[in-house]
Motif scaffolding. Structure first.
Motif, PDB file in Angstrom:
ATOM      1  N   ALA A  36      -0.573   3.970   1.404  1.00 12.52           N
ATOM      2  CA  ALA A  36      -0.344   4.370  -0.021  1.00 12.52           C
ATOM      3  C   ALA A  36      -1.309   3.566  -0.920  1.00 12.52           C
ATOM      4  N   SER A  49       0.106   8.184   1.548  1.00 10.66           N
ATOM      5  CA  SER A  49       1.405   8.500   1.193  1.00 10.66           C
ATOM      6  C   SER A  49       1.917   8.298  -0.146  1.00 10.66           C
ATOM      7  N   GLY A  73       1.596   6.983  -4.345  1.00  6.42           N
ATOM      8  CA  GLY A  73       1.652   5.604  -5.035  1.00  6.42           C
ATOM      9  C   GLY A  73       2.576   4.445  -4.242  1.00  6.42           C
ATOM     10  N   TYR A 107       2.599   1.971 -12.347  1.00  4.56           N
ATOM     11  CA  TYR A 107       2.177   1.369 -11.190  1.00  4.56           C
ATOM     12  C   TYR A 107       1.392   0.050 -11.866  1.00  4.56           C
ATOM     13  N   PHE A 141      -1.236   4.754 -14.886  1.00  6.26           N
ATOM     14  CA  PHE A 141      -1.342   5.691 -13.716  1.00  6.26           C
ATOM     15  C   PHE A 141      -2.911   5.932 -13.495  1.00  6.26           C
ATOM     16  N   VAL A 168       1.110  13.094   1.756  1.00  2.14           N
ATOM     17  CA  VAL A 168       2.480  13.195   0.996  1.00  2.14           C
ATOM     18  C   VAL A 168       2.198  12.756  -0.510  1.00  2.14           C
ATOM     19  N   GLY A 214       1.608  11.482  -3.801  1.00  2.37           N
ATOM     20  CA  GLY A 214       0.020  11.558  -4.574  1.00  2.37           C
ATOM     21  C   GLY A 214      -1.130  11.682  -3.337  1.00  2.37           C
ATOM     22  N   THR A 220       6.730  14.656  -2.650  1.00  2.00           N
ATOM     23  CA  THR A 220       7.933  13.895  -2.413  1.00  2.00           C
ATOM     24  C   THR A 220       8.555  13.573  -4.054  1.00  2.00           C
ATOM     25  N   PHE A 261       6.572  13.059 -10.665  1.00  5.78           N
ATOM     26  CA  PHE A 261       5.827  14.169 -10.300  1.00  5.78           C
ATOM     27  C   PHE A 261       4.442  14.219 -10.971  1.00  5.78           C
TER      28      PHE A 261
HETATM   29  C1  2NE Z   1       4.503   8.873   4.715  1.00  2.86           C
HETATM   30  C2  2NE Z   1       6.074   9.027   5.229  1.00  2.86           C
HETATM   31  C3  2NE Z   1       6.439  10.414   5.570  1.00  2.86           C
HETATM   32  C4  2NE Z   1       5.798   8.217   6.929  1.00  2.86           C
HETATM   33  O1  2NE Z   1       6.883   8.291   7.380  1.00  2.86           O
HETATM   34  P1  2NE Z   1       6.805   7.143   8.928  1.00  2.86           P
HETATM   35  O2  2NE Z   1       8.293   7.286   9.319  1.00  2.86           O
HETATM   36  O3  2NE Z   1       6.055   7.647   9.627  1.00  2.86           O
HETATM   37  O4  2NE Z   1       6.783   5.809   8.309  1.00  2.86           O
HETATM   38  P2  2NE Z   1       7.687   4.777   7.269  1.00  2.86           P
HETATM   39  O5  2NE Z   1       8.598   4.104   8.317  1.00  2.86           O
HETATM   40  O6  2NE Z   1       8.388   5.564   6.416  1.00  2.86           O
HETATM   41  O7  2NE Z   1       6.591   3.901   6.713  1.00  2.86           O
HETATM   42  C5  2NE Z   1       5.916   2.990   7.472  1.00  2.86           C
HETATM   43  C6  2NE Z   1       5.823   1.748   6.392  1.00  2.86           C
HETATM   44  O8  2NE Z   1       5.132   2.260   5.224  1.00  2.86           O
HETATM   45  C7  2NE Z   1       5.693   2.046   4.033  1.00  2.86           C
HETATM   46  C8  2NE Z   1       7.268   2.176   4.360  1.00  2.86           C
HETATM   47  O9  2NE Z   1       7.989   1.574   3.381  1.00  2.86           O
HETATM   48  C9  2NE Z   1       7.094   1.431   5.734  1.00  2.86           C
HETATM   49  O10 2NE Z   1       7.140  -0.089   5.445  1.00  2.86           O
HETATM   50  P3  2NE Z   1       8.054  -1.105   6.252  1.00  2.86           P
HETATM   51  O11 2NE Z   1       9.615  -0.532   6.275  1.00  2.86           O
HETATM   52  O12 2NE Z   1       7.746  -1.232   7.724  1.00  2.86           O
HETATM   53  O13 2NE Z   1       7.758  -2.362   5.679  1.00  2.86           O
HETATM   54  N1  2NE Z   1       5.464   3.225   3.013  1.00  2.86           N
HETATM   55  C10 2NE Z   1       5.308   4.313   3.297  1.00  2.86           C
HETATM   56  N2  2NE Z   1       4.928   4.979   2.354  1.00  2.86           N
HETATM   57  C11 2NE Z   1       5.070   4.166   1.220  1.00  2.86           C
HETATM   58  C12 2NE Z   1       4.526   4.335  -0.181  1.00  2.86           C
HETATM   59  N3  2NE Z   1       4.285   5.356  -0.936  1.00  2.86           N
HETATM   60  N4  2NE Z   1       5.005   3.248  -0.751  1.00  2.86           N
HETATM   61  C13 2NE Z   1       5.176   1.937  -0.181  1.00  2.86           C
HETATM   62  N5  2NE Z   1       5.244   1.717   0.944  1.00  2.86           N
HETATM   63  C14 2NE Z   1       5.290   2.983   1.720  1.00  2.86           C
HETATM   64  C15 2NE Z   1       6.988   8.036   4.608  1.00  2.86           C
HETATM   65  O14 2NE Z   1       6.456   6.722   4.838  1.00  2.86           O
HETATM   66  C16 2NE Z   1       6.980   8.466   3.246  1.00  2.86           C
HETATM   67  O15 2NE Z   1       7.583   9.381   2.895  1.00  2.86           O
HETATM   68  N6  2NE Z   1       6.569   7.745   2.320  1.00  2.86           N
HETATM   69  C17 2NE Z   1       6.884   7.820   0.655  1.00  2.86           C
HETATM   70  C18 2NE Z   1       5.949   8.946   0.292  1.00  2.86           C
HETATM   71  C19 2NE Z   1       6.288   8.876  -1.178  1.00  2.86           C
HETATM   72  O16 2NE Z   1       7.298   9.184  -1.737  1.00  2.86           O
HETATM   73  N7  2NE Z   1       5.230   8.601  -1.960  1.00  2.86           N
HETATM   74  C20 2NE Z   1       5.025   8.275  -3.347  1.00  2.86           C
HETATM   75  C21 2NE Z   1       5.346   9.631  -4.274  1.00  2.86           C
HETATM   76  S1  2NE Z   1       5.086   9.264  -5.860  1.00  2.86           S
HETATM   77  C22 2NE Z   1       3.401   9.315  -6.103  1.00  2.86           C
HETATM   78  O17 2NE Z   1       2.574   9.420  -5.216  1.00  2.86           O
HETATM   79  C23 2NE Z   1       2.490   9.568  -7.284  1.00  2.86           C
HETATM   80  C24 2NE Z   1       2.929  10.603  -8.323  1.00  2.86           C
HETATM   81  O18 2NE Z   1       3.903  11.506  -8.026  1.00  2.86           O
HETATM   82  C25 2NE Z   1       2.559  10.557  -9.724  1.00  2.86           C
HETATM   83  C26 2NE Z   1       1.650   9.603 -10.055  1.00  2.86           C
HETATM   84  C27 2NE Z   1       1.261   8.509  -9.007  1.00  2.86           C
HETATM   85  C28 2NE Z   1       1.749   8.674  -7.555  1.00  2.86           C
END
Ligand code: 2NE
Length: 316
Positions: free
Chosen positions: A78, A115, A117, A127, A137, A162, A164, A186, A193
């Protein structure tokens, strides 16, 4: 071993352990899948030489290729604001380095490309960087920088791309994916978004209906599905990911760098409106500066005389 998704019934397959649901993502997953991926290795394909001092990324170069690696595997790579500032710095470094012709953007390890942000530093207004009072951003600026970079950027994707992170690979010019790659948005799950390149460019890649499906349903797609819908360029076994990516880079490095630059600017011009046209126009100006005709104008000004443009052909 397949990686179970939200469409699964919840029963164990292949005689493996029963899948469990990730409470954050709502997806069915197996610990075994993650452990299996972690055991697989990506074979290095070049003699990478580290350059610069960074905390969240690595910047390495070899054979005219710059490789930028998001290096936060503990959060599935991330990005926080500092990560994006560092990528931006690395891209500028790659741009200014006249030995570098192609850039690879990748994530550390086989589990995730990126993964998105970092939700842990998501404040109430974007952020928040360490020590900052308000959020923002940074990724928006990074997307524009990637579009304007006059060298091809290749996303090298293993595991999750996934949120960002998926948008980042969309903004890259080409994408080589490992067979374990998984793509998806996501935003609507976590209250976010990307209606910029994350929506518009995605729609031009996979079509508006598919792009809306990706955003509205927040499903994940396998590497093969992503290939089929035109989201990526090639799928290879994880172990061969860097070898294949570097092969593509070497092929581009054997071609005319200015042709590649103009091609990238031309695609951008069609897609980015006036800012894309601006890039192409400035590239044309850069070429024009290299001509005797333009240099006659410069020389006449310096020599305080009338320019003699009459000697140049009025091309049909
Ligand atoms: C990536 C995914 C599907 C992986 O799943 P998995 O089961 O392999 O791992 P897990 O257990 O979910 O994650 C491992 C560690 O990484 C952290 C988790 O919290 C966990 O930490 P601990 O519990 O071990 O302490 N982690 C993973 N992704 C993280 C994130 N993005 N931020 C902080 N910590 C994170 C699964 O982890 C997942 O779905 N992650 C979240 C994806 C997500 O929703 N990302 C944000 C979308 S919004 C965005 O990116 C954005 C935007 O839309 C607009 C502008 C800027 C950014």
């Amino acid at each position: 071993m397949r990686h179970d998704t939200q469409h699964d019934s919840g029963r164990a397959r292949d005689g493996g352990p029963p899948p469990w649901r990730n409470y954050r993502t709502g997806l069915m997953q197996t610990q075994q899948w993650t452990e299996e991926q972690a055991r697989r290795g990506i074979r290095p394909a070049a003699g990478w030489r580290p350059v610069g001092e960074y905390d969240d990324i690595r910047y390495e170069v070899a054979e005219g290729i710059a490789k930028i690696t998001l290096d936060r595997p503990e959060v599935r790579n991330a990005f926080r604001p500092e990560t994006l500032v560092e990528i931006s710095d690395a891209l500028e470094r790659a741009r200014e380095d006249t030995e570098v012709g192609v850039v690879i953007l990748t994530g550390e390890g086989p589990i995730a490309f990126c993964s998105g942000g970092d939700q842990r530093v998501r404040g109430d207004s974007g952020y928040v960087a360490s020590g900052a009072a308000v959020g923002r951003f940074h990724v928006t600026d990074l997307h524009v920088q990637m579009r304007r970079l006059p060298k091809p950027i290749v996303a090298m994707v293993a595991g999750y791309a996934v949120g960002g992170g998926q948008v980042l690979q969309v903004v890259c010019d080409l994408t080589i994916a490992a067979d374990n790659a998984r793509f998806g948005q996501t935003g609507p799950k976590v209250g976010s978004f990307d209606g910029g390149f994350g929506a518009g460019l995605l729609a031009s890649l996979v079509g508006p209906k598919k792009a809306k499906e990706i955003w509205f349903l927040c499903r994940q797609y396998t590497a093969e599905e992503a290939l089929e819908m035109g989201l990526i360029n090639k799928v290879v076994p994880l172990e061969e990911l860097e070898e294949e990516t570097v092969r593509w880079c070497r092929e581009m490095l054997a071609l005319s760098p200015f042709s590649l630059r103009l091609l990238k600017a031309s695609f951008n011009a069609a897609e980015d409106g006036l800012s894309g046209i601006q890039q192409l126009a400035h590239d044309a100006n850069l070429l024009f500066y290299m001509s005797e005709e333009a240099q006659e104008g410069r020389d006449a000004y310096r020599e305080k005389r009338r320019p003699d443009f009459g000697k140049f052909p009025k091309r049909p």
